[in-house]
Write a protein that holds these residues in place. Structure first.
Motif, PDB file in Angstrom:
ATOM      1  N   ALA A  31       0.507  20.745 -11.285  1.00 45.38           N
ATOM      2  CA  ALA A  31       1.950  20.405 -10.303  1.00 45.38           C
ATOM      3  C   ALA A  31       3.205  21.441 -10.569  1.00 45.38           C
ATOM      4  CB  ALA A  31       2.326  19.935 -12.028  1.00 45.38           C
ATOM      5  N   ILE A  32       2.880  22.600 -10.553  1.00 44.83           N
ATOM      6  CA  ILE A  32       3.834  23.944  -9.790  1.00 44.83           C
ATOM      7  C   ILE A  32       3.680  23.692  -8.330  1.00 44.83           C
ATOM      8  CG2 ILE A  32       4.344  26.182  -9.450  1.00 44.83           C
ATOM      9  CD1 ILE A  32       3.237  26.397 -13.382  1.00 44.83           C
ATOM     10  N   ILE A  33       2.257  23.555  -8.246  1.00 43.12           N
ATOM     11  CA  ILE A  33       1.841  23.547  -6.719  1.00 43.12           C
ATOM     12  C   ILE A  33       2.920  22.529  -5.475  1.00 43.12           C
ATOM     13  CG2 ILE A  33      -0.148  22.935  -4.734  1.00 43.12           C
ATOM     14  CD1 ILE A  33      -1.554  24.831  -6.903  1.00 43.12           C
ATOM     15  N   SER A  34       2.715  21.248  -6.745  1.00 42.92           N
ATOM     16  CA  SER A  34       3.702  19.636  -6.356  1.00 42.92           C
ATOM     17  C   SER A  34       5.059  20.005  -6.023  1.00 42.92           C
ATOM     18  CB  SER A  34       2.951  18.782  -7.115  1.00 42.92           C
ATOM     19  OG  SER A  34       3.697  17.137  -6.531  1.00 42.92           O
ATOM     20  N   VAL A  35       5.047  20.240  -7.104  1.00 41.30           N
ATOM     21  CA  VAL A  35       6.986  20.637  -7.440  1.00 41.30           C
ATOM     22  C   VAL A  35       7.343  21.979  -6.453  1.00 41.30           C
ATOM     23  CG1 VAL A  35       8.724  21.162  -9.110  1.00 41.30           C
ATOM     24  CG2 VAL A  35       7.065  19.445  -9.950  1.00 41.30           C
ATOM     25  N   ASN A  36       6.795  22.630  -5.877  1.00 36.39           N
ATOM     26  CA  ASN A  36       7.265  23.378  -5.553  1.00 36.39           C
ATOM     27  C   ASN A  36       6.538  23.258  -4.073  1.00 36.39           C
ATOM     28  OD1 ASN A  36       7.903  25.168  -7.979  1.00 36.39           O
ATOM     29  ND2 ASN A  36       6.307  26.730  -7.085  1.00 36.39           N
ATOM     30  N   ARG A  37       6.114  22.637  -3.569  1.00 35.86           N
ATOM     31  CA  ARG A  37       6.035  21.663  -2.436  1.00 35.86           C
ATOM     32  C   ARG A  37       6.760  20.702  -1.970  1.00 35.86           C
ATOM     33  NH1 ARG A  37      -0.681  20.664  -1.650  1.00 35.86           N
ATOM     34  NH2 ARG A  37      -1.044  23.287  -1.131  1.00 35.86           N
ATOM     35  N   ASP A  38       7.411  19.981  -2.885  1.00 32.14           N
ATOM     36  CA  ASP A  38       8.660  19.428  -2.672  1.00 32.14           C
ATOM     37  C   ASP A  38      10.055  19.814  -2.305  1.00 32.14           C
ATOM     38  OD1 ASP A  38       7.001  16.784  -2.564  1.00 32.14           O
ATOM     39  OD2 ASP A  38       7.918  16.222  -4.939  1.00 32.14           O
ATOM     40  N   LEU A  39      10.191  21.324  -3.235  1.00 29.96           N
ATOM     41  CA  LEU A  39      11.014  21.985  -3.028  1.00 29.96           C
ATOM     42  C   LEU A  39      11.482  22.155  -2.609  1.00 29.96           C
ATOM     43  CD1 LEU A  39      12.333  21.597  -7.348  1.00 29.96           C
ATOM     44  CD2 LEU A  39      12.883  20.429  -5.649  1.00 29.96           C
ATOM     45  N   ALA A  40      10.266  22.899  -1.444  1.00 30.19           N
ATOM     46  CA  ALA A  40      10.027  24.292  -0.364  1.00 30.19           C
ATOM     47  C   ALA A  40      11.381  24.780   0.324  1.00 30.19           C
ATOM     48  CB  ALA A  40       9.073  24.208  -0.187  1.00 30.19           C
ATOM     49  N   LYS A  41      12.387  23.130   0.851  1.00 30.79           N
ATOM     50  CA  LYS A  41      12.943  23.074   1.980  1.00 30.79           C
ATOM     51  C   LYS A  41      13.818  23.515   1.071  1.00 30.79           C
ATOM     52  CE  LYS A  41      11.328  20.295   5.783  1.00 30.79           C
ATOM     53  NZ  LYS A  41      11.104  18.947   6.356  1.00 30.79           N
ATOM     54  N   TRP A  42      14.809  22.593   0.719  1.00 33.39           N
ATOM     55  CA  TRP A  42      15.223  23.625  -0.678  1.00 33.39           C
ATOM     56  C   TRP A  42      15.544  24.988  -0.903  1.00 33.39           C
ATOM     57  CZ3 TRP A  42      16.661  25.687  -4.957  1.00 33.39           C
ATOM     58  CH2 TRP A  42      17.944  25.422  -5.911  1.00 33.39           C
ATOM     59  N   ALA A  66      13.637  27.989   0.473  1.00 32.09           N
ATOM     60  CA  ALA A  66      14.279  28.793   1.539  1.00 32.09           C
ATOM     61  C   ALA A  66      15.631  28.408   2.362  1.00 32.09           C
ATOM     62  CB  ALA A  66      13.759  27.389   2.802  1.00 32.09           C
ATOM     63  N   ALA A  67      16.387  28.021   2.167  1.00 28.84           N
ATOM     64  CA  ALA A  67      18.127  27.635   2.541  1.00 28.84           C
ATOM     65  C   ALA A  67      18.021  28.306   1.687  1.00 28.84           C
ATOM     66  CB  ALA A  67      18.223  25.921   2.518  1.00 28.84           C
ATOM     67  N   ASN A  68      18.422  28.385   0.133  1.00 28.22           N
ATOM     68  CA  ASN A  68      18.623  28.964  -0.427  1.00 28.22           C
ATOM     69  C   ASN A  68      18.580  30.792  -0.730  1.00 28.22           C
ATOM     70  OD1 ASN A  68      20.495  27.465  -2.829  1.00 28.22           O
ATOM     71  ND2 ASN A  68      19.286  26.155  -2.087  1.00 28.22           N
ATOM     72  N   LEU A  69      16.872  30.669  -0.093  1.00 22.50           N
ATOM     73  CA  LEU A  69      16.813  32.344  -0.071  1.00 22.50           C
ATOM     74  C   LEU A  69      17.522  32.702   1.007  1.00 22.50           C
ATOM     75  CD1 LEU A  69      12.798  32.672  -1.469  1.00 22.50           C
ATOM     76  CD2 LEU A  69      14.394  33.322  -2.491  1.00 22.50           C
ATOM     77  N   ALA A  70      17.638  31.526   2.693  1.00 24.55           N
ATOM     78  CA  ALA A  70      17.792  31.958   3.210  1.00 24.55           C
ATOM     79  C   ALA A  70      19.996  32.820   3.484  1.00 24.55           C
ATOM     80  CB  ALA A  70      18.170  30.823   3.788  1.00 24.55           C
ATOM     81  N   ALA A  71      20.131  31.899   1.901  1.00 19.84           N
ATOM     82  CA  ALA A  71      21.637  31.843   1.388  1.00 19.84           C
ATOM     83  C   ALA A  71      22.100  33.119   1.107  1.00 19.84           C
ATOM     84  CB  ALA A  71      22.300  31.095   1.275  1.00 19.84           C
ATOM     85  N   GLY A  72      21.495  34.174   0.346  1.00 17.83           N
ATOM     86  CA  GLY A  72      21.106  35.127  -0.205  1.00 17.83           C
ATOM     87  C   GLY A  72      20.457  35.014  -1.473  1.00 17.83           C
ATOM     88  N   PHE A  73      20.244  33.977  -2.247  1.00 22.88           N
ATOM     89  CA  PHE A  73      19.964  33.917  -3.805  1.00 22.88           C
ATOM     90  C   PHE A  73      18.383  33.652  -4.085  1.00 22.88           C
ATOM     91  CE2 PHE A  73      23.191  30.532  -2.887  1.00 22.88           C
ATOM     92  CZ  PHE A  73      24.737  31.539  -3.820  1.00 22.88           C
ATOM     93  N   THR A  74      17.749  34.364  -5.208  1.00 21.75           N
ATOM     94  CA  THR A  74      16.610  35.374  -5.519  1.00 21.75           C
ATOM     95  C   THR A  74      15.809  34.272  -6.118  1.00 21.75           C
ATOM     96  OG1 THR A  74      17.167  36.892  -6.471  1.00 21.75           O
ATOM     97  CG2 THR A  74      17.148  37.036  -4.784  1.00 21.75           C
ATOM     98  N   THR A  75      17.036  33.630  -7.202  1.00 16.94           N
ATOM     99  CA  THR A  75      15.611  32.770  -8.231  1.00 16.94           C
ATOM    100  C   THR A  75      17.367  31.883  -8.618  1.00 16.94           C
ATOM    101  OG1 THR A  75      17.395  33.923 -10.037  1.00 16.94           O
ATOM    102  CG2 THR A  75      14.994  35.151  -9.491  1.00 16.94           C
ATOM    103  N   LEU A  76      16.086  30.674  -8.320  1.00 21.05           N
ATOM    104  CA  LEU A  76      16.944  29.369  -9.145  1.00 21.05           C
ATOM    105  C   LEU A  76      18.176  29.930 -10.324  1.00 21.05           C
ATOM    106  CD1 LEU A  76      17.443  26.493  -9.574  1.00 21.05           C
ATOM    107  CD2 LEU A  76      15.490  26.380 -10.957  1.00 21.05           C
TER     108      LEU A  76
END
Length: 158
Positions: A56-67, A69-79
């Motif tokens: 389940a984690i693998i599936s959900v993380n793949r669905d949210l991978a672009k989101w 990446a964009a937030n990591l690039a914006a400087g957020f290290t965790t959800l």
């Protein structure tokens, strides 16, 4: 004395390390909480539950991978660092992420456990579980779409 528990809940102290972590950006998933939320009894062993949650984690993380990446690039290290509405002291997106993982794991558990009894009662139970599996898959998709701020419905004109 027997260790058999017929249809009971697994005591929380019987599952060592009852959290599953993935990428440090995402929150860990509490297996005891998931078991309680989905009402998964002891017939689902800790190892089988862990396998379903990892998938389940693998599936959900793949669905949210672009989101992510964009937030990591914006400087957020965790959800938890990403600004947003809070409910019960936690980010709305954190609740939606956990819900998506729980629903995906719930569908996996239902799919795997429906085939154990091949008698007529087993077939009947499998048929009764089909809407539950579909409901879990739907709820997983809705949680992800809500997380991303997308509409739950896609309409196409033919």
């Amino acid at each position: 004395m027997s260790g058999f528990i017929a249809g009971g809940l697994v005591p929380s102290n019987s599952v060592p390390g009852s959290h599953i972590n993935s990428d440090p950006f995402w929150p860990s998933i509490d297996l005891d909480s998931l078991r309680e939320t989905l009402r998964i009894d002891s017939s689902v062993t800790p190892a089988r539950l862990e396998t379903a949650v990892v998938a389940a984690i693998i599936s959900v993380n793949r669905d949210l991978a672009k989101w992510r990446a964009a937030n990591l690039a914006a400087g957020f290290t965790t959800l938890a660092d990403v600004p947003g509405t809070e409910i019960l002291g936690k980010s709305e997106r954190l609740h939606l992420y956990v819900r998506a993982v729980e629903c995906a794991a719930g569908a996996e558990v239902c799919e795997r456990y429906r085939g154990y009894d091949s008698t007529a009662s087993g077939a009947k139970n499998a048929d009764e579980n089909m809407p539950t599996i579909d409901d879990y898959r739907r709820d997983q998709r809705w949680a992800i779409r809500d997380f991303l701020g997308k509409s739950r419905t896609t309409v196409e004109l033919l």
